[in-house]
Every structure is written in C-alpha cells, then in structure tokens.
Design an enzyme around this catalytic site. Sequence first.
Site, mmCIF file in Angstrom:
data_model
loop_
_atom_site.group_PDB
_atom_site.id
_atom_site.type_symbol
_atom_site.label_atom_id
_atom_site.label_comp_id
_atom_site.label_asym_id
_atom_site.label_seq_id
_atom_site.Cartn_x
_atom_site.Cartn_y
_atom_site.Cartn_z
ATOM 1 N N PHE A 18 20.263 33.174 63.975
ATOM 2 C CA PHE A 18 20.630 34.529 63.537
ATOM 3 C C PHE A 18 22.125 34.679 63.280
ATOM 4 O O PHE A 18 22.620 35.795 63.148
ATOM 5 C CB PHE A 18 20.168 35.551 64.588
ATOM 6 C CG PHE A 18 18.667 35.552 64.773
ATOM 7 C CD1 PHE A 18 17.841 36.206 63.867
ATOM 8 C CD2 PHE A 18 18.084 34.871 65.827
ATOM 9 C CE1 PHE A 18 16.460 36.190 64.013
ATOM 10 C CE2 PHE A 18 16.702 34.846 65.988
ATOM 11 C CZ PHE A 18 15.891 35.505 65.074
ATOM 12 N N GLY B 60 24.596 40.174 49.280
ATOM 13 C CA GLY B 60 24.487 38.856 48.648
ATOM 14 C C GLY B 60 24.366 37.795 49.721
ATOM 15 O O GLY B 60 23.896 38.066 50.829
ATOM 16 N N CYS C 202 21.212 34.177 52.356
ATOM 17 C CA CYS C 202 20.065 34.492 53.220
ATOM 18 C C CYS C 202 19.277 35.720 52.794
ATOM 19 O O CYS C 202 18.074 35.620 52.545
ATOM 20 C CB CYS C 202 20.547 34.671 54.649
ATOM 21 S SG CYS C 202 21.457 33.234 55.217
HETATM 22 C C1 UGA Z 1 22.573 37.238 57.502
HETATM 23 C C2 UGA Z 1 22.133 37.872 58.834
HETATM 24 O O1 UGA Z 1 23.009 38.949 59.157
HETATM 25 C C3 UGA Z 1 22.150 36.831 59.955
HETATM 26 O O2 UGA Z 1 21.665 37.409 61.154
HETATM 27 C C4 UGA Z 1 21.250 35.677 59.548
HETATM 28 O O3 UGA Z 1 21.279 34.629 60.513
HETATM 29 C C5 UGA Z 1 21.723 35.093 58.232
HETATM 30 O O4 UGA Z 1 21.696 36.137 57.224
HETATM 31 C C6 UGA Z 1 20.786 33.977 57.860
HETATM 32 O O5 UGA Z 1 19.592 34.224 57.673
HETATM 33 O O6 UGA Z 1 21.214 32.803 57.891
HETATM 34 P P1 UGA Z 1 24.933 36.553 56.403
HETATM 35 O O7 UGA Z 1 24.146 36.367 55.131
HETATM 36 O O8 UGA Z 1 25.866 35.481 56.844
HETATM 37 O O9 UGA Z 1 23.912 36.802 57.644
HETATM 38 O O10 UGA Z 1 25.833 37.848 56.236
HETATM 39 P P2 UGA Z 1 25.750 39.405 56.643
HETATM 40 O O11 UGA Z 1 26.943 39.737 57.425
HETATM 41 O O12 UGA Z 1 24.448 39.766 57.202
HETATM 42 O O13 UGA Z 1 25.929 40.084 55.203
HETATM 43 C C7 UGA Z 1 24.967 39.906 54.174
HETATM 44 C C8 UGA Z 1 25.321 40.769 52.986
HETATM 45 O O14 UGA Z 1 25.048 42.148 53.277
HETATM 46 C C9 UGA Z 1 26.781 40.717 52.534
HETATM 47 O O15 UGA Z 1 26.830 40.651 51.132
HETATM 48 C C10 UGA Z 1 27.372 42.024 53.030
HETATM 49 O O16 UGA Z 1 28.433 42.478 52.241
HETATM 50 C C11 UGA Z 1 26.158 42.947 52.910
HETATM 51 N N1 UGA Z 1 26.222 44.117 53.800
HETATM 52 C C12 UGA Z 1 26.160 43.959 55.144
HETATM 53 C C13 UGA Z 1 26.315 45.385 53.249
HETATM 54 O O17 UGA Z 1 26.346 45.575 52.011
HETATM 55 N N2 UGA Z 1 26.341 46.468 54.094
HETATM 56 C C14 UGA Z 1 26.282 46.326 55.439
HETATM 57 O O18 UGA Z 1 26.305 47.365 56.144
HETATM 58 C C15 UGA Z 1 26.196 45.049 55.978
#
Ligand code: UGA
Length: 439
Positions: free
Chosen positions: A152, A259, A262
């Site tokens: 995670f 984006g 994942c």
């Molecule tokens: C995500 C999950 O949060 C992890 O728990 C999981 O392990 C991982 O995928 C995976 O499956 O390997 P990650 O893709 O590294 O992690 O990044 P996040 O911080 O979750 O952000 C994902 C996207 O959502 C980014 O583009 C971010 O800008 C966007 N986001 C996030 C938003 O637009 N709004 C938010 O409130 C949060």
Amino acid sequence: MSAAEVPLEAQREVIGVVGVGWVGLVTAACFASRGHDVWAMDVDATKVESLSRGRLTIHEPGLPELVAEHAERLHFTTSMEVLANARLLFCCVDTPPTYSGDADLSRVRSVVDQLSGDSEQALVMKSTVPSGTGQSIRRDLPSLAYVSCPEFLKEGSAVDDFLNPDRVVIGADTGDEWAADAVAAIYEPLGGELVRTDVASAEMIKLASNAFLATKISFINEIANVCEEVGADVTEVARGMGLDQRIGRSFLNAGIGYGGSCFPKDVSALKQLAGNSGYHFQLLNSVIEVNELQKRRVIGKLTKHLGSLVGKRIALLGLAFKPNTDDMREASSLVLSARLQGEGASVAAYDPVAHEGAAGLLPSIELASSAEAALQGADAAILVTEWPEFADLDWASLAGAMSRPLILDGRNFLDPEALRAAGFSYEGIGRGSTGRARD
Ligand code: UGA
C-alpha cells in the site's frame, strides 16, 4: 527441519525479492534495514548493475540513504537460482494494463514458471493481481506455499509508508499457515494492524482500496466542478466534509485528475475483473470518465481567458504525476501537453526531477531549466504538480516576466490572495472567485 518447523521468534530471514521496480526496491531496502539478508533479482541487467554499484534508477526520498546504509545485506542479481535459499520469495514485478484494461500477468507468470514448487518455499505476492490469481498459481504449483501480501506504499513517501504501515494484509489459504506466520513475523515489528485473511479477499482488499481512493478523488473533482457553477470553494467544502470521521480529510484534494502507475491501472483492472466475472461495475466507469474529463477541463478555462490558444506560450509547472517522484506514468501533464499543442499553443515546462523521463514522452515541448525560464514570456502558467518549491517562487517578479500574468492552479496549491496581490489573475479548481490556501 521442514519450513513449518522453523522457529519464528525474532529470526532473521533470507528474503528473495523478484523485480526491483518501485515496490521491489523499497521492499528489499526496507527488509535489509530491519536486519534481514535480502537477495533482489531483476531481468534488467543494466538496472541490476547500477543498483549493485549503489546507483538508484528511481527518485524516491530516503531510499538512496537506506540502500547505502544496508548495502552489506542487500544483494542484486539477475539469477533466479541465487534466490533458491530464500524461504520467502516476494514477487514485486509489475502488472501493467493490457490493451483491454485487464492486468497483464505475463511477468508474474514468468516468475512462477521459474519456480520448482519447493514445499519449503513460499511465493509472497506483492504485485497487484486480480482476485483469483493466487488460486490459479496454487493450482499449477500445488506444493508451493502462497501468500497474498499486497503493498500500500505511495510513491514519494514509499520508505516511510513501508516502515510505518497502517495495516499489513496477509492472505493465505488452508495449508499455507506456516508461510503466513513467517510473513507476519517479519512485518510485526513494523507495527500496523495485521489483517490475516484468505487469498482472494487479500487480493480484493488491494484493488478495492485503490478503486475507493480513486472514487474519492473523482467525487471531489465533480464537487469542485459544481462549486465553480455555484460560487462555492471546494477546499472549504472538503475541509467541512473531512471533519466527519466517517468521511475523513485525506484524498479530498480536487485537481486536474489522478495519475500514476496504480490508480488508472487498478481501477480499470477491477472494472474488467468484475466484467469478466459477469458483473457490470457501473460506478467505476464514471470514476474513469470523470478523471479523463478533469484533465481536459483546464483547456476550457484557458480559452475563457485567452481566446484562441494558437501561437500562445503556456508554461507547465511540474510534469510528474505527483510531487517527490520522477514518475511520469499516466501523468496529467501528458494529456494536457497534447491538448495544448493540439490547440496550437507552444508548451514550456519545468519539473525539478522528471525531465529525463519526460523528454522521451514529450519530445515536442520545451523543457526549461528552471520555473523562471518556463514562465518567461508565457501567456499563462498551469500548476500541474504541487512541488513545494513552487510555493516559494518570487511570484511578484514573475508576474512582470510573463506576457500575461495568468495562473491556473491545477492542484489548488498556491495562495490565491498572495498571487492576486502579486498581480496575477488566479484560477484554481472549484474555488469560486475567492479561494483560500490549501490545508
Ligand atoms: C497509490 C495508493 O495511494 C497507494 O496506497 C498504493 O500502494 C499505490 O497507489 C499502488 O497501488 O502501488 P501512488 O499512485 O503512489 O499510490 O500515489 P497517490 O499519492 O495515491 O496519488 C495518486 C494520484 O492521485 C496522484 O496523481 C495525485 O495527484 C492524485 N490525488 C491524490 C488527487 O488528485 N487528490 C488527492 O486528494 C489525492
């Protein structure tokens, strides 16, 4: 002594890790930092060679230090045979989307094909796989123990997430309890609740968690779009909603879409998994569609201010899919650049770390050496990635350096009042006309 009889208390494991991408490298380095002897294998000889020399192939805060500090317990190899001594073999290969949106399991399959099915070895699946994968691997190699232990961690805070987990999910079926116990023993010292369950449920927990977080983001993005219509501020709405403990404040930041490697892949994989199993997952179709439209909405906002974009210079601040990473996979900047160029604009962009990855993907944009250089003479700036250093730019002097001081804040990251005081026309996502700084 059989694996089942190995005493579990505080033992140091010889751990095998297959695939040293983001999850694999962090897993290997973090287990080494906890005193285990780790053998990490990858088919990419160039990557293995540079890791053996202590050179990392990804940008992840804290990881270079961890790898250097525990180098004596961290071995990189291209040979699967070297991993034969590891009782626990963590499978961390990637499972990218296929053309149909299903998860591509070919790399997982090729790992399984190289295993002998040794009854004293367990395959611990960290790669994100559809529910049912464990069962089919178990069917092919009945003597091999199998544990589903989804990861995670988030890029950008991966080391901290790994070493301080909210929870650790450990799924095993009847007969493989010894392997689940062994996995539990190495995770227990990290804290976080251990969720012991069956394999299929563990696999679903991972997909459902990512799909839920993506749904939360698409939901708040739609609320933001309504806020723009009614003059409300989505950052205020999210603050008020998030204080309800049943909702929670995290993942309610509206922006120009999610984006990364994942969310897009896993939402689509869950949608396909449901479809292949005979269930139409209607909600996820909307989550995906809202996200795609959200990336494009910013073009309409630009034309509202600038009219035609033909010949206009648009500066992008940030290219990576989020801060603290150089990962460009499914980054909103890719769609945005293509759309801007499609409208006849020229694009200049600056990202503190993602230029190398961006150069191949965005060959026709200008990669500027600084934020200031990207903004010089620009007709508008779009903040794409909320790198902390963008908050500290000298915005007052930048207003003078641009052709037109217009900023579209795609992450609601900057302080609107400060930007307006610096002479900018400021527009965020769902912030009405006032807009307060993000929490
Ligand atoms: C995500 C999950 O949060 C992890 O728990 C999981 O392990 C991982 O995928 C995976 O499956 O390997 P990650 O893709 O590294 O992690 O990044 P996040 O911080 O979750 O952000 C994902 C996207 O959502 C980014 O583009 C971010 O800008 C966007 N986001 C996030 C938003 O637009 N709004 C938010 O409130 C949060």
